[in-house]
Scaffold this motif. Structure first.
Motif, PDB file in Angstrom:
ATOM      1  N   VAL A 107      -3.189 -10.559 -20.028  1.00 17.65           N
ATOM      2  CA  VAL A 107      -2.074  -9.820 -20.637  1.00 17.65           C
ATOM      3  C   VAL A 107      -1.839  -8.519 -19.867  1.00 17.65           C
ATOM      4  CG1 VAL A 107      -1.361  -8.530 -22.694  1.00 17.65           C
ATOM      5  CG2 VAL A 107      -2.234 -10.864 -22.922  1.00 17.65           C
ATOM      6  N   LEU A 108      -2.918  -7.841 -19.483  1.00 17.24           N
ATOM      7  CA  LEU A 108      -2.789  -6.625 -18.665  1.00 17.24           C
ATOM      8  C   LEU A 108      -2.106  -6.952 -17.339  1.00 17.24           C
ATOM      9  CD1 LEU A 108      -3.367  -3.621 -18.214  1.00 17.24           C
ATOM     10  CD2 LEU A 108      -5.633  -4.294 -17.362  1.00 17.24           C
ATOM     11  N   SER A 109      -2.411  -8.092 -16.774  1.00 13.62           N
ATOM     12  CA  SER A 109      -1.764  -8.518 -15.540  1.00 13.62           C
ATOM     13  C   SER A 109      -0.264  -8.690 -15.733  1.00 13.62           C
ATOM     14  CB  SER A 109      -2.381  -9.838 -15.062  1.00 13.62           C
ATOM     15  OG  SER A 109      -1.705 -10.317 -13.943  1.00 13.62           O
ATOM     16  N   VAL A 110       0.119  -9.336 -16.823  1.00  9.02           N
ATOM     17  CA  VAL A 110       1.544  -9.537 -17.115  1.00  9.02           C
ATOM     18  C   VAL A 110       2.246  -8.199 -17.280  1.00  9.02           C
ATOM     19  CG1 VAL A 110       3.180 -10.412 -18.840  1.00  9.02           C
ATOM     20  CG2 VAL A 110       1.250 -11.827 -18.111  1.00  9.02           C
ATOM     21  N   VAL A 111       1.639  -7.301 -18.028  1.00 12.51           N
ATOM     22  CA  VAL A 111       2.234  -5.982 -18.251  1.00 12.51           C
ATOM     23  C   VAL A 111       2.386  -5.235 -16.933  1.00 12.51           C
ATOM     24  CG1 VAL A 111       1.833  -3.714 -19.302  1.00 12.51           C
ATOM     25  CG2 VAL A 111       1.471  -5.803 -20.647  1.00 12.51           C
ATOM     26  N   THR A 112       1.345  -5.248 -16.123  1.00 14.21           N
ATOM     27  CA  THR A 112       1.375  -4.537 -14.839  1.00 14.21           C
ATOM     28  C   THR A 112       2.485  -5.077 -13.938  1.00 14.21           C
ATOM     29  OG1 THR A 112      -1.007  -4.187 -15.011  1.00 14.21           O
ATOM     30  CG2 THR A 112      -0.021  -3.886 -12.854  1.00 14.21           C
ATOM     31  N   MET A 113       2.602  -6.390 -13.866  1.00 12.55           N
ATOM     32  CA  MET A 113       3.627  -6.964 -12.998  1.00 12.55           C
ATOM     33  C   MET A 113       5.027  -6.803 -13.582  1.00 12.55           C
ATOM     34  SD  MET A 113       1.933 -10.258 -11.298  1.00 12.55           S
ATOM     35  CE  MET A 113       0.331 -10.184 -10.523  1.00 12.55           C
ATOM     36  N   ALA A 114       5.127  -6.817 -14.906  1.00 11.71           N
ATOM     37  CA  ALA A 114       6.438  -6.663 -15.525  1.00 11.71           C
ATOM     38  C   ALA A 114       7.020  -5.263 -15.300  1.00 11.71           C
ATOM     39  CB  ALA A 114       6.350  -6.954 -17.024  1.00 11.71           C
ATOM     40  N   ILE A 115       6.159  -4.268 -15.248  1.00 11.08           N
ATOM     41  CA  ILE A 115       6.652  -2.903 -15.048  1.00 11.08           C
ATOM     42  C   ILE A 115       6.700  -2.494 -13.581  1.00 11.08           C
ATOM     43  CG2 ILE A 115       5.894  -2.162 -17.336  1.00 11.08           C
ATOM     44  CD1 ILE A 115       3.573  -0.672 -15.954  1.00 11.08           C
ATOM     45  N   ALA A 116       6.222  -3.358 -12.690  1.00 10.51           N
ATOM     46  CA  ALA A 116       6.139  -3.012 -11.263  1.00 10.51           C
ATOM     47  C   ALA A 116       7.475  -2.559 -10.688  1.00 10.51           C
ATOM     48  CB  ALA A 116       5.602  -4.195 -10.459  1.00 10.51           C
ATOM     49  N   GLN A 117       8.527  -3.220 -11.063  1.00 12.49           N
ATOM     50  CA  GLN A 117       9.845  -2.919 -10.528  1.00 12.49           C
ATOM     51  C   GLN A 117      10.363  -1.565 -11.017  1.00 12.49           C
ATOM     52  OE1 GLN A 117      12.029  -6.510 -11.159  1.00 12.49           O
ATOM     53  NE2 GLN A 117      13.756  -5.728 -10.004  1.00 12.49           N
ATOM     54  N   HIS A 118       9.823  -1.089 -12.103  1.00 12.00           N
ATOM     55  CA  HIS A 118      10.391   0.096 -12.759  1.00 12.00           C
ATOM     56  C   HIS A 118       9.542   1.352 -12.624  1.00 12.00           C
ATOM     57  CE1 HIS A 118      13.227  -2.758 -14.369  1.00 12.00           C
ATOM     58  NE2 HIS A 118      12.210  -3.492 -14.775  1.00 12.00           N
ATOM     59  N   ILE A 119       8.502   1.301 -11.821  1.00  3.95           N
ATOM     60  CA  ILE A 119       7.690   2.513 -11.640  1.00  3.95           C
ATOM     61  C   ILE A 119       7.859   3.086 -10.260  1.00  3.95           C
ATOM     62  CG2 ILE A 119       5.971   1.929 -13.380  1.00  3.95           C
ATOM     63  CD1 ILE A 119       4.162   0.938 -11.143  1.00  3.95           C
ATOM     64  N   TRP A 173       0.796  -1.223   0.000  1.00  3.99           N
ATOM     65  CA  TRP A 173       0.000   0.000   0.000  1.00  3.99           C
ATOM     66  C   TRP A 173       0.825   1.267   0.000  1.00  3.99           C
ATOM     67  CZ3 TRP A 173      -4.000  -2.052  -1.700  1.00  3.99           C
ATOM     68  CH2 TRP A 173      -4.449  -3.274  -1.231  1.00  3.99           C
ATOM     69  N   SER A 174       2.126   1.162   0.216  1.00  6.80           N
ATOM     70  CA  SER A 174       2.913   2.390   0.312  1.00  6.80           C
ATOM     71  C   SER A 174       3.955   2.542  -0.792  1.00  6.80           C
ATOM     72  CB  SER A 174       3.612   2.449   1.678  1.00  6.80           C
ATOM     73  OG  SER A 174       4.533   1.386   1.804  1.00  6.80           O
ATOM     74  N   THR A 175       4.034   1.585  -1.716  1.00 10.77           N
ATOM     75  CA  THR A 175       5.008   1.700  -2.802  1.00 10.77           C
ATOM     76  C   THR A 175       4.319   1.480  -4.139  1.00 10.77           C
ATOM     77  OG1 THR A 175       5.588  -0.642  -2.851  1.00 10.77           O
ATOM     78  CG2 THR A 175       6.838   0.750  -1.326  1.00 10.77           C
ATOM     79  N   ASN A 176       4.904   2.038  -5.175  1.00 10.00           N
ATOM     80  CA  ASN A 176       4.379   1.800  -6.531  1.00 10.00           C
ATOM     81  C   ASN A 176       4.504   0.330  -6.910  1.00 10.00           C
ATOM     82  OD1 ASN A 176       3.731   4.495  -6.826  1.00 10.00           O
ATOM     83  ND2 ASN A 176       5.645   5.004  -7.859  1.00 10.00           N
ATOM     84  N   TRP A 177       5.591  -0.318  -6.468  1.00 11.91           N
ATOM     85  CA  TRP A 177       5.772  -1.745  -6.722  1.00 11.91           C
ATOM     86  C   TRP A 177       4.593  -2.532  -6.157  1.00 11.91           C
ATOM     87  CZ3 TRP A 177       5.908  -5.844  -3.294  1.00 11.91           C
ATOM     88  CH2 TRP A 177       6.276  -7.068  -3.827  1.00 11.91           C
ATOM     89  N   GLY A 178       4.272  -2.281  -4.918  1.00 14.99           N
ATOM     90  CA  GLY A 178       3.197  -3.017  -4.258  1.00 14.99           C
ATOM     91  C   GLY A 178       1.852  -2.792  -4.907  1.00 14.99           C
ATOM     92  N   ILE A 179       1.567  -1.556  -5.254  1.00 18.86           N
ATOM     93  CA  ILE A 179       0.290  -1.254  -5.913  1.00 18.86           C
ATOM     94  C   ILE A 179       0.222  -1.949  -7.271  1.00 18.86           C
ATOM     95  CG2 ILE A 179      -1.098   0.606  -6.927  1.00 18.86           C
ATOM     96  CD1 ILE A 179       0.026   2.381  -4.596  1.00 18.86           C
ATOM     97  N   ALA A 180       1.315  -1.931  -8.028  1.00 16.23           N
ATOM     98  CA  ALA A 180       1.326  -2.592  -9.340  1.00 16.23           C
ATOM     99  C   ALA A 180       1.171  -4.104  -9.183  1.00 16.23           C
ATOM    100  CB  ALA A 180       2.616  -2.258 -10.088  1.00 16.23           C
ATOM    101  N   ILE A 181       1.842  -4.701  -8.215  1.00 14.70           N
ATOM    102  CA  ILE A 181       1.719  -6.145  -7.983  1.00 14.70           C
ATOM    103  C   ILE A 181       0.289  -6.482  -7.585  1.00 14.70           C
ATOM    104  CG2 ILE A 181       2.432  -8.038  -6.448  1.00 14.70           C
ATOM    105  CD1 ILE A 181       4.478  -7.341  -8.665  1.00 14.70           C
ATOM    106  N   PHE A 182      -0.297  -5.684  -6.709  1.00 19.61           N
ATOM    107  CA  PHE A 182      -1.676  -5.926  -6.292  1.00 19.61           C
ATOM    108  C   PHE A 182      -2.633  -5.801  -7.479  1.00 19.61           C
ATOM    109  CE2 PHE A 182      -5.798  -4.420  -4.721  1.00 19.61           C
ATOM    110  CZ  PHE A 182      -6.141  -5.497  -3.922  1.00 19.61           C
ATOM    111  N   LEU A 183      -2.473  -4.755  -8.283  1.00 27.00           N
ATOM    112  CA  LEU A 183      -3.334  -4.586  -9.464  1.00 27.00           C
ATOM    113  C   LEU A 183      -3.120  -5.723 -10.467  1.00 27.00           C
ATOM    114  CD1 LEU A 183      -3.131  -0.734 -10.049  1.00 27.00           C
ATOM    115  CD2 LEU A 183      -5.068  -2.056  -9.163  1.00 27.00           C
ATOM    116  N   GLY A 184      -1.886  -6.167 -10.618  1.00 25.11           N
ATOM    117  CA  GLY A 184      -1.604  -7.301 -11.491  1.00 25.11           C
ATOM    118  C   GLY A 184      -2.290  -8.566 -11.008  1.00 25.11           C
ATOM    119  N   PHE A 185      -2.290  -8.777  -9.700  1.00 27.75           N
ATOM    120  CA  PHE A 185      -2.965  -9.943  -9.132  1.00 27.75           C
ATOM    121  C   PHE A 185      -4.472  -9.853  -9.351  1.00 27.75           C
ATOM    122  CE2 PHE A 185      -5.028 -12.109  -5.522  1.00 27.75           C
ATOM    123  CZ  PHE A 185      -4.627 -13.406  -5.790  1.00 27.75           C
ATOM    124  N   VAL A 186      -5.027  -8.682  -9.110  1.00 32.32           N
ATOM    125  CA  VAL A 186      -6.476  -8.506  -9.298  1.00 32.32           C
ATOM    126  C   VAL A 186      -6.865  -8.734 -10.757  1.00 32.32           C
ATOM    127  CG1 VAL A 186      -8.361  -6.804  -9.241  1.00 32.32           C
ATOM    128  CG2 VAL A 186      -6.798  -7.020  -7.292  1.00 32.32           C
TER     129      VAL A 186
END
Length: 170
Positions: free
Chosen positions: A158-170, A94-107
């Motif tokens: 595919v949106l999930s893959v994209v979201t998780m792939a960019i999680a580390q870089h946002i 909840w406090s990092t862009n990585w975490g939010i992207a991973i959570f959105l990718g999971f959803v």
């Protein structure tokens, strides 16, 4: 296990192993859905109802087993990896862009999986209807619904893959 200088290589080996167990089934899941939704289903729709039902009858059971098992493996090992990569996990979600992207990718993965389950149910109905009916419009309606849900499922995973792939870089 918290990563420190003493156990860094053990943690790295564990993360590599978890990543492989997460990514390999994910490739099968996403690739299978894309192939099914954008190649196989449209080709079968063009062949007509007399071929669609018999082909789907032979294809649905093994395809669903492959897609379900790879999807569950992807999600389970993804969750295991998320709990191992970051500590404490819920602060990072909840406090990092990585975490939010991973959570959105999971959803989006879960939504894509659910849409795929709906598509699979329509495919099973098609098999039942095609065996004992001459109602072309009803059959075509089921085929179109299955195709729409398959495509939506593919787009969400595919949106999930994209979201998780960019999680580390946002």
């Amino acid at each position: 296990m918290v990563c420190n200088a003493e156990n860094e290589s053990a943690v790295n080996a564990e993360i590599i192993f978890l990543r492989l167990l997460h990514i390999l089934p994910g490739v099968i899941w996403v690739g299978g859905i894309i192939f099914f939704a954008f190649v196989l289903q449209p080709a079968l729709l063009k062949t007509g109802s007399e071929h669609f039902g018999p082909v789907m009858q032979k294809l649905v059971k093994p395809m669903q087993a492959l897609i379900h098992s790879s999807a569950w493996m992807t999600m389970i090992f993804g969750l295991a990896m998320a709990f191992r990569v970051r500590d404490p996990l819920f602060d990072f979600l909840w406090s990092t862009n990585w975490g939010i992207a991973i959570f959105l990718g999971f959803v989006t993965a879960v939504v894509g999986y659910g849409l795929g389950v709906i598509s699979g149910r329509y495919s099973k109905k098609i098999i039942g209807v095609s065996a004992g009916t001459s109602d072309e419009s009803g059959l075509r309606n089921l085929q179109n619904r299955a195709a729409v849900f398959s495509k939506m499922s593919a787009l969400f995973v595919v949106l999930s893959v994209v979201t998780m792939a960019i999680a580390q870089h946002i």
